[in-house]
Design an enzyme around this catalytic site. Structure first.
Site, PDB file in Angstrom:
ATOM      1  N   LYS A 196      33.169 -72.256 -89.174  1.00 41.34           N
ATOM      2  CA  LYS A 196      33.850 -72.206 -90.333  1.00 41.34           C
ATOM      3  C   LYS A 196      33.996 -73.479 -91.093  1.00 41.34           C
ATOM      4  CE  LYS A 196      33.691 -67.306 -90.608  1.00 41.34           C
ATOM      5  NZ  LYS A 196      33.239 -66.698 -91.169  1.00 41.34           N
ATOM      6  N   LYS A 254      23.825 -58.318 -90.475  1.00 37.86           N
ATOM      7  CA  LYS A 254      25.416 -57.685 -90.444  1.00 37.86           C
ATOM      8  C   LYS A 254      24.746 -56.581 -90.768  1.00 37.86           C
ATOM      9  CE  LYS A 254      28.504 -61.478 -91.462  1.00 37.86           C
ATOM     10  NZ  LYS A 254      27.909 -62.836 -91.628  1.00 37.86           N
TER      11      LYS A 254
END
Length: 355
Positions: free
Chosen positions: A160, A267
């Site tokens: 991230k 997702k």
């Protein structure tokens, strides 16, 4: 013989400080759907609805009421006559996690209520390669995670970026390349839309010297600058948030044709459930766009369904399915991660006493 359903809310506690560019998460809420036929109430299918706070379109105050309304309508349907079209009529637009939870619960029920969502090689022992996720934090925390992931056998690392000091993030990447050059790590980045449009190209140029495989969502979704960015970026761009809320085959095709990302990252909880993800995959492959599938902080129930769905395809890239160990109180399951791969150990049992 009519379908019946109920739901239960559960709050999971992270076993670390889960930080993204959107902030710190201490816990995560999921709603579990149980579906059964009134002729056999002891046989149940289980699905998970887990909208992500601040990101999912169905992260809204009336979520629970909408979920209850949808489940109330099930009693007018039978399992034998239930299909994708029926599901789309039952669930209002803008509630992808309910679609995912309900379709996986129904598939589970159809397959005997044993958490066997699809009949493929995954539940028979074939593993799926996954990336190791490095969460944001101070330098020591990130480097400790990195060392752990490499020691565990991961060869693809996802990190991230965008939520901390940019120079600190660069330091981590530099350390990664120098310290683990022998391992030939594949590095993926996820910015969660954190970079500003007037700085993003400069930052991507800086990051590109670390031989980055791809970067997810460098700027916020829906911005006109994304089209030019996809053409000019020195790092292949992958869409995640950009796909949220895009419904219908034609709208999906138009987005991919106009923006031409290098990859899309799917997702099911965010992108309309399993059938919607099938559609995205078909369109992406037709356009020469790569893809992989990622969980969205689901517990073992949702992660299991996503893994089995993923195994329906010939997987070549590492997938984003390694989030099962992030909770103190996750649901005990046969899912195990070993040497950078996730697999289903059928010698282990499910424990659904908390659902």
């Amino acid at each position: 013989m009519a379908l019946q359903a109920s739901y239960q809310k559960k709050v999971f506690q992270f076993n670390f400080k889960a930080r993204t560019s959107r902030g710190l998460m201490r816990d995560k809420v999921s709603w579990f759907i149980a579906v059964w036929d009134d002729a056999n109430p002891n046989l149940k299918g289980i699905g998970e609805c887990g909208p992500l706070p601040g990101l999912s379109p169905d992260d809204r105050p009336d979520f629970e009421q909408v979920l209850q309304d949808v489940l109330n309508k099930l009693s007018s349907h039978s399992l034998q006559h239930f299909n994708t079209s029926t599901l789309q009529h039952l669930v209002p637009s803008g509630f992808p996690s309910i679609i995912f939870g309900l379709e996986t619960a129904l598939l589970d029920l159809q397959n005997g209520g044993k958490r066997l969502i699809f009949d493929n090689d995954f539940t028979k022992g074939k593993s799926i390669p996954i990336n190791g996720l490095i969460w944001m934090g101070d330098l020591d925390f990130m480097l400790h995670q990195l060392s752990d992931k490499v020691a565990q056998g991961f060869t693809c690392i996802k990190m991230k970026v965008g939520g901390l000091n940019f120079d600190r993030e660069m330091d981590v990447l530099e350390y990664m390349r120098k310290r683990f050059y022998r391992e030939q790590l594949t590095i993926r980045l996820d910015a969660n839309g954190a970079f500003k449009t007037d700085e993003v190209l400069f930052r991507l140029e800086e990051l590109s010297r670390f031989k980055i495989h791809s970067i997810e969502q460098p700027i916020k979704q829906g911005q006109p600058e994304m089209e030019e960015l996809c053409r000019k970026s020195p790092i292949p761009i992958a869409f995640d948030e950009e796909l949220i809320g895009i419904e219908g085959e034609e709208a999906k095709r138009k987005l991919l044709t106009r923006l031409k990302p290098a990859y899309i990252i799917l997702k099911p909880t965010l992108h309309g459930g399993l059938q919607s993800c099938r559609e995205w995959i078909s369109l992406a492959e037709s356009a020469g766009i790569g893809w992989w599938i990622t969980s969205a902080l689901e517990s073992s129930i949702g992660l299991n369904a996503i893994c089995q769905f993923t195994a329906n395809y010939p997987v070549t890239l590492p997938q984003g399915l390694g989030t099962g160990a992030i909770y103190e109180d996750n649901i005990p399951s046969p899912l195990r991660v070993k040497k950078g791969e996730i697999h289903y150990d059928d010698s282990l049992a499910w424990d659904l006493s908390g659902v």
